[in-house]
Design an enzyme around this catalytic site. Sequence first.
Site, mmCIF file in Angstrom:
data_model
loop_
_atom_site.group_PDB
_atom_site.id
_atom_site.type_symbol
_atom_site.label_atom_id
_atom_site.label_comp_id
_atom_site.label_asym_id
_atom_site.label_seq_id
_atom_site.Cartn_x
_atom_site.Cartn_y
_atom_site.Cartn_z
ATOM 1 N N PHE A 22 30.855 33.502 75.885
ATOM 2 C CA PHE A 22 30.161 32.385 76.094
ATOM 3 C C PHE A 22 29.685 31.884 77.674
ATOM 4 O O PHE A 22 30.292 32.086 78.442
ATOM 5 C CB PHE A 22 30.930 31.195 75.424
ATOM 6 C CG PHE A 22 30.447 29.631 75.098
ATOM 7 C CD1 PHE A 22 29.842 29.216 74.122
ATOM 8 C CD2 PHE A 22 29.706 28.349 76.355
ATOM 9 C CE1 PHE A 22 29.170 28.310 73.410
ATOM 10 C CE2 PHE A 22 29.306 27.437 76.176
ATOM 11 C CZ PHE A 22 28.861 27.327 74.801
ATOM 12 N N PHE A 57 37.949 30.001 73.365
ATOM 13 C CA PHE A 57 38.958 29.494 72.323
ATOM 14 C C PHE A 57 39.956 31.035 72.099
ATOM 15 O O PHE A 57 40.618 30.874 71.206
ATOM 16 C CB PHE A 57 38.356 28.588 71.596
ATOM 17 C CG PHE A 57 39.305 27.623 70.377
ATOM 18 C CD1 PHE A 57 39.473 27.122 71.040
ATOM 19 C CD2 PHE A 57 39.630 28.197 69.550
ATOM 20 C CE1 PHE A 57 40.926 25.970 70.645
ATOM 21 C CE2 PHE A 57 40.567 28.263 68.382
ATOM 22 C CZ PHE A 57 41.319 27.334 68.871
ATOM 23 N N GLU A 58 38.722 31.961 71.484
ATOM 24 C CA GLU A 58 38.900 33.026 71.144
ATOM 25 C C GLU A 58 40.079 34.757 72.391
ATOM 26 O O GLU A 58 40.099 34.750 71.694
ATOM 27 C CB GLU A 58 37.704 33.898 70.578
ATOM 28 C CG GLU A 58 36.984 33.256 69.678
ATOM 29 C CD GLU A 58 36.189 31.834 69.536
ATOM 30 O OE1 GLU A 58 35.932 31.756 70.727
ATOM 31 O OE2 GLU A 58 36.721 30.805 68.375
ATOM 32 N N ALA A 80 34.496 31.361 81.101
ATOM 33 C CA ALA A 80 33.954 29.764 82.040
ATOM 34 C C ALA A 80 33.550 28.856 81.183
ATOM 35 O O ALA A 80 32.899 28.956 79.770
ATOM 36 C CB ALA A 80 32.742 29.824 81.865
ATOM 37 N N VAL A 81 34.673 27.385 81.063
ATOM 38 C CA VAL A 81 34.459 26.229 79.916
ATOM 39 C C VAL A 81 33.272 25.341 80.967
ATOM 40 O O VAL A 81 34.709 24.836 81.930
ATOM 41 C CB VAL A 81 35.528 26.106 79.885
ATOM 42 C CG1 VAL A 81 35.431 25.143 78.848
ATOM 43 C CG2 VAL A 81 36.049 26.953 79.200
ATOM 44 N N ILE A 82 32.432 25.148 80.332
ATOM 45 C CA ILE A 82 31.944 24.043 81.444
ATOM 46 C C ILE A 82 31.569 21.961 80.715
ATOM 47 O O ILE A 82 31.652 23.177 79.161
ATOM 48 C CB ILE A 82 30.194 24.487 81.711
ATOM 49 C CG1 ILE A 82 31.066 25.578 82.406
ATOM 50 C CG2 ILE A 82 29.434 23.523 82.954
ATOM 51 C CD1 ILE A 82 29.482 26.211 82.538
ATOM 52 N N THR A 86 30.967 16.064 75.146
ATOM 53 C CA THR A 86 31.361 15.533 74.006
ATOM 54 C C THR A 86 32.389 16.033 74.519
ATOM 55 O O THR A 86 32.983 16.524 75.768
ATOM 56 C CB THR A 86 31.219 16.364 73.128
ATOM 57 O OG1 THR A 86 31.775 17.613 73.370
ATOM 58 C CG2 THR A 86 30.052 15.930 72.328
ATOM 59 N N HIS A 88 34.475 18.808 73.696
ATOM 60 C CA HIS A 88 34.937 20.119 73.251
ATOM 61 C C HIS A 88 35.337 20.762 74.342
ATOM 62 O O HIS A 88 36.408 21.187 73.874
ATOM 63 C CB HIS A 88 33.370 20.086 72.591
ATOM 64 C CG HIS A 88 33.099 21.999 71.791
ATOM 65 N ND1 HIS A 88 33.840 21.564 70.662
ATOM 66 C CD2 HIS A 88 32.883 23.805 71.881
ATOM 67 C CE1 HIS A 88 33.903 23.164 69.780
ATOM 68 N NE2 HIS A 88 33.442 23.956 71.242
ATOM 69 N N ARG A 127 32.278 29.463 92.049
ATOM 70 C CA ARG A 127 33.626 30.140 92.002
ATOM 71 C C ARG A 127 33.047 31.246 91.243
ATOM 72 O O ARG A 127 34.223 31.879 90.610
ATOM 73 C CB ARG A 127 34.664 29.289 90.981
ATOM 74 C CG ARG A 127 34.700 27.961 92.299
ATOM 75 C CD ARG A 127 35.399 26.981 90.831
ATOM 76 N NE ARG A 127 35.495 25.822 92.097
ATOM 77 C CZ ARG A 127 35.107 24.704 92.030
ATOM 78 N NH1 ARG A 127 33.636 24.907 91.462
ATOM 79 N NH2 ARG A 127 35.369 23.372 92.815
#
Length: 155
Positions: A22, A57-58, A80-82, A86, A88, A127
């Site tokens: 992701f 998440f995995e 990378a969580v952007i 929402t 989420h 980053r």
Amino acid sequence: MPIFEGNLTTPSGRFALVAARFNQFVVDRLVAGAKDAFKRHGVADDAIDLAWVPGSFEIPLVAQKLAATKKYAAVICLGAVIRGDTDHYDHVSSGAISGIAQAGLSTGVPVIFGILTCDTLEQALNRAGGKSGNRGHDAALSAIEMTNLLKQLPG
Ligand code: INI
């Protein structure tokens, strides 16, 4: 008084990277940064294994499985969580953070948190090799330091 502190001398052993596809455009840069840090510190490319998972998440499950094999000196988690529109983001990032901590504590193997949690793609790219350094590179250095530190600790 003994002081325990890891250094960045070339560690022996193998390392595993667990990377989330992701936002792969960003994560590819973290993977490259981690590999570069290992190379610069004398860790051969063939001492590094790489596992891709669908999203951050995995990451904890695969990190824990790899750490439990005891084949690796450390496992480095890259993602990378952007933040989107929402909540989420909050669920994915908090699941990844607590899962990664648990993977390290349950196995006794350093499981390094190299997941970006950012509001924007621009922040993430900054980053991931942009003007704010490369968290993948930093994560590999943390893995080397923890590997060397654990060797010094009693017991
Ligand atoms: N996974 C990420 O790694 N980064 C994100 O920003 C993200 N967002 O925003 O949704 C994301 N979601 C996917 C998630 O990690 C799981 O793969 C999915 O929920 C299936 O379990």
